[in-house]
Scaffold this motif. Structure first.
Motif, PDB file in Angstrom:
ATOM      1  N   LEU A 334       0.805  -1.219   0.000  1.00  0.00           N
ATOM      2  CA  LEU A 334       0.000   0.000   0.000  1.00  0.00           C
ATOM      3  C   LEU A 334       0.839   1.271   0.000  1.00  0.00           C
ATOM      4  CD1 LEU A 334      -2.695  -1.428   2.330  1.00  0.00           C
ATOM      5  CD2 LEU A 334      -3.210  -0.396   0.124  1.00  0.00           C
ATOM      6  N   LEU A 335       2.000   1.268   0.643  1.00  0.00           N
ATOM      7  CA  LEU A 335       2.958   2.374   0.562  1.00  0.00           C
ATOM      8  C   LEU A 335       2.349   3.738   0.875  1.00  0.00           C
ATOM      9  CD1 LEU A 335       4.894   1.337  -2.693  1.00  0.00           C
ATOM     10  CD2 LEU A 335       5.647   1.047  -0.314  1.00  0.00           C
ATOM     11  N   GLY A 336       1.390   3.768   1.792  1.00  0.00           N
ATOM     12  CA  GLY A 336       0.793   5.036   2.192  1.00  0.00           C
ATOM     13  C   GLY A 336      -0.479   5.394   1.458  1.00  0.00           C
ATOM     14  N   ASP A 337      -0.838   4.677   0.399  1.00  0.00           N
ATOM     15  CA  ASP A 337      -2.120   4.919  -0.261  1.00  0.00           C
ATOM     16  C   ASP A 337      -3.244   4.637   0.733  1.00  0.00           C
ATOM     17  OD1 ASP A 337      -0.783   5.538  -2.543  1.00  0.00           O
ATOM     18  OD2 ASP A 337      -1.256   3.688  -3.605  1.00  0.00           O
ATOM     19  N   GLU A 344      -2.704  -6.482   3.195  1.00  0.00           N
ATOM     20  CA  GLU A 344      -3.916  -6.936   3.884  1.00  0.00           C
ATOM     21  C   GLU A 344      -5.224  -6.421   3.291  1.00  0.00           C
ATOM     22  OE1 GLU A 344      -0.564  -7.541   6.360  1.00  0.00           O
ATOM     23  OE2 GLU A 344      -1.458  -5.556   6.255  1.00  0.00           O
ATOM     24  N   MET A 345      -5.410  -5.119   3.184  1.00  0.00           N
ATOM     25  CA  MET A 345      -6.697  -4.598   2.728  1.00  0.00           C
ATOM     26  C   MET A 345      -6.896  -4.878   1.235  1.00  0.00           C
ATOM     27  SD  MET A 345      -7.703  -3.478   5.616  1.00  0.00           S
ATOM     28  CE  MET A 345      -9.088  -2.390   5.445  1.00  0.00           C
ATOM     29  N   PHE A 346      -8.152  -4.751   0.776  1.00  0.00           N
ATOM     30  CA  PHE A 346      -8.499  -5.148  -0.591  1.00  0.00           C
ATOM     31  C   PHE A 346      -8.412  -4.006  -1.607  1.00  0.00           C
ATOM     32  CE2 PHE A 346     -10.854  -8.322   2.008  1.00  0.00           C
ATOM     33  CZ  PHE A 346     -10.233  -9.462   1.521  1.00  0.00           C
ATOM     34  N   TYR A 347      -7.671  -2.955  -1.303  1.00  0.00           N
ATOM     35  CA  TYR A 347      -7.457  -1.904  -2.290  1.00  0.00           C
ATOM     36  C   TYR A 347      -6.568  -2.435  -3.412  1.00  0.00           C
ATOM     37  CZ  TYR A 347      -9.466   1.433   1.023  1.00  0.00           C
ATOM     38  OH  TYR A 347     -10.317   2.099   1.864  1.00  0.00           O
TER      39      TYR A 347
END
Length: 525
Positions: A334-337, A344-347
């Motif tokens: 995720l790198l801050g997004d 983990e999250m589904f983004y």
């Protein structure tokens, strides 16, 4: 595969924590990945590939077994894979290939299952079962702690010490540490030290060592068929790169984060709990992103250079003409997004991964699969019992690469992914029990619905909001969309194949036997 395929070998390359959009061929404007881009130019690049869990272990177990997480049961990194579950390595070994792993698998041995079956973990059979069906040619899962070394040796750490790096835990002291401007050794476990140059020489780094061992394995095979799972542990943290990759990129190469302040307003409870994690608080600061992401990009370019070295080696050895190459990742970063760190999250930056396949027998290269074709890694890489066996140059392969080339299978209208977050601080913050922290994703061409047990859903319109900045999960106007996606998810549950140890042909044979003369008769008058 094409009908006249000449493929005899399989090189299955997997990176760890590599985002789909951090490659040149997937549109990153600054990163330099010419060798991976060249693979995409020669083969097929899938534009919308999703993992079955945005966490290392369960994602890999789905890839290895061809099963969704709820089916294979290894729901997190240190949950064992059942000793009775066959894998890609097992099937290809039976097909006559030598199957081995170099690098990471995250397979945890099912010691209880081995004991029940009287299998010695130290035996050849036990060793393969402990490695997910692959021969442990040079396994290295990274993250070598002092406590880990007390339990078992590590091939890469031993290599470093033999190469002159004088420390018991040479991995941490040299590969995962740097020297600051005062001359003090600093650990890369602290994100502030990601900008430093790793103390290990590049030729002795994890990526270089893994590539060297891969070439050793291929040399040993001669003309015998093989499947090598080359599993790089980078660009996974600790984010620190050796020279010259440590300063190949700078703050000016860091893309702006995909996040807005509105995401913090009336935030989803599970999303908020993950935002409170230490890594999310850190990556929410531009100072951290500007320090870490250049190193992350350097590690990717290092992997790319070694893939180029390996490709040249295969060409010189005459193996490019008969080796299927598959390149992917186990999840993103995720790198801050969205004000988040880790995965983990589904983004999209977490659950979406690159997938490139190069079939040397294909007539055309440089193709790509339209975004509406959402084939998952599960259905592409390990469809061992879901697709028919393909005959490849004289041997039967359980790796069904339908969708890579040749006749296309029916389009998959939705992709699914699962998360067991029982092992995270977010679960404690939410007051959940170990079996209550579960989430599922269903994603179509336009919509993505995420269900959290006991909480409202999240919904994103990927057409009008591709950055997923507006959560429509509680918006009454989108109730019909949520209902339609929930119906898809319910249908997936109903159709999911949970008959794990009996093939469909056996079910049909049983039914035929029951109704034949002389078969079992129940309920006859």
């Amino acid at each position: 595969m094409t009908a006249n395929s000449t493929v005899r070998n399989i090189l299955f390359i997997m990176c760890d924590q590599l985002r789909r959009d951090y490659l040149g061929c997937y549109g990153h404007p600054r990163i330099r990945t010419p060798h991976i881009d060249a693979l995409a130019g020669r083969g097929t690049r899938f534009t919308r590939c999703y993992v079955q869990a945005p966490v290392c272990g369960p994602s890999r177990m789905s890839t290895y077994t061809g099963r969704y997480v709820a089916s294979h049961g290894a729901t997190w990194n240190f949950v064992p894979l059942s000793v009775e579950t066959p894998t890609l390595g097992d099937y290809l070994q039976k097909a006559g290939l030598r199957t081995a792993v170099v690098g990471k698998t995250h397979v945890v041995p099912n010691l209880g299952g081995m004991a029940r079956l009287n299998i010695d973990p130290a035996s050849a059979q036990g060793a393969r079962l402990a490695q997910g069906g692959f021969e442990p040619y040079a396994r290295h899962d990274g993250v070598i702690t002092d406590a880990w070394l007390k339990r078992k040796p590590n091939a890469y750490n031993d290599y470093l010490r033999k190469s002159g790096y004088d420390a018991v835990n040479a991995w941490h002291e040299f590969a995962a540490s740097g020297v600051d401007e005062t001359g003090r050794v600093q650990s890369a476990w602290k994100l502030r030290n990601s900008r430093l140059k790793a103390r290990v020489e590049e030729r002795h780094s994890e990526t270089a060592w893994s590539t060297d061992r891969a070439m050793d394995f291929i040399r040993e095979q001669g003309d015998n068929p093989w499947c090598l799972h080359l599993s790089y542990i980078k660009p996974h943290w600790p984010y620190i790169a050796p020279a010259p990759y440590h300063d190949m990129y700078s703050e000016k190469d860091v893309a702006a984060p995909m996040r807005v302040d509105a995401e913090k307003v009336d935030a989803h409870p599970v999303y908020q709990a993950f935002r409170d994690h230490a890594e999310s608080r850190a990556f929410s600061r531009n100072e951290v992103r500007n320090s870490v992401i250049p190193s992350y990009m350097g590690l990717i370019s290092q992997v790319d250079d070694h893939i180029g070295r390996l490709t040249r080696f295969l060409e010189d050895a005459g193996r490019l003409k008969d080796t299927l190459i598959v390149f992917t990742s186990d999840h993103g970063d995720l790198l801050g997004d969205h004000w988040l760190g880790e995965k983990e999250m589904f983004y999209e930056p977490s659950v979406g991964v690159p997938l490139i396949m190069v079939d040397p027998s294909a007539s055309k290269g440089g193709t790509w699969i339209h975004p509406s074709w959402k084939r998952s890694i599960y259905s592409l890489l390990s469809s061992t019992r879901l697709g028919s066996l393909k005959t490849i140059s004289g041997w039967k392969a359980s790796l069904s690469c339908r969708g890579c080339c040749g006749d296309a299978p029916p389009l998959r209208e939705a992709a699914f992914s699962e998360l067991d977050y029982a092992f995270y601080p977010a679960r404690s913050a939410l007051g959940l029990g170990p079996n209550e922290a579960r989430a599922e994703m269903v994603c179509t061409e336009r919509w993505k619905l995420i269900l959290y047990a006991g909480f409202p859903p999240q919904l994103f319109d990927l057409r009008s909001d591709p950055a997923e900045l507006r959560d429509l999960g509680r918006d009454p106007a989108f109730a019909p969309v949520r209902a339609e996606l929930l119906e898809r998810l319910t249908g997936w549950h109903a159709a999911r194949r949970n008959r794990c140890h009996m093939a469909d042909r056996e079910v049909d044979a049983w039914l035929a036997h029951r109704t034949e003369p002389g078969g079992v008769e129940i309920g006859e008058w």
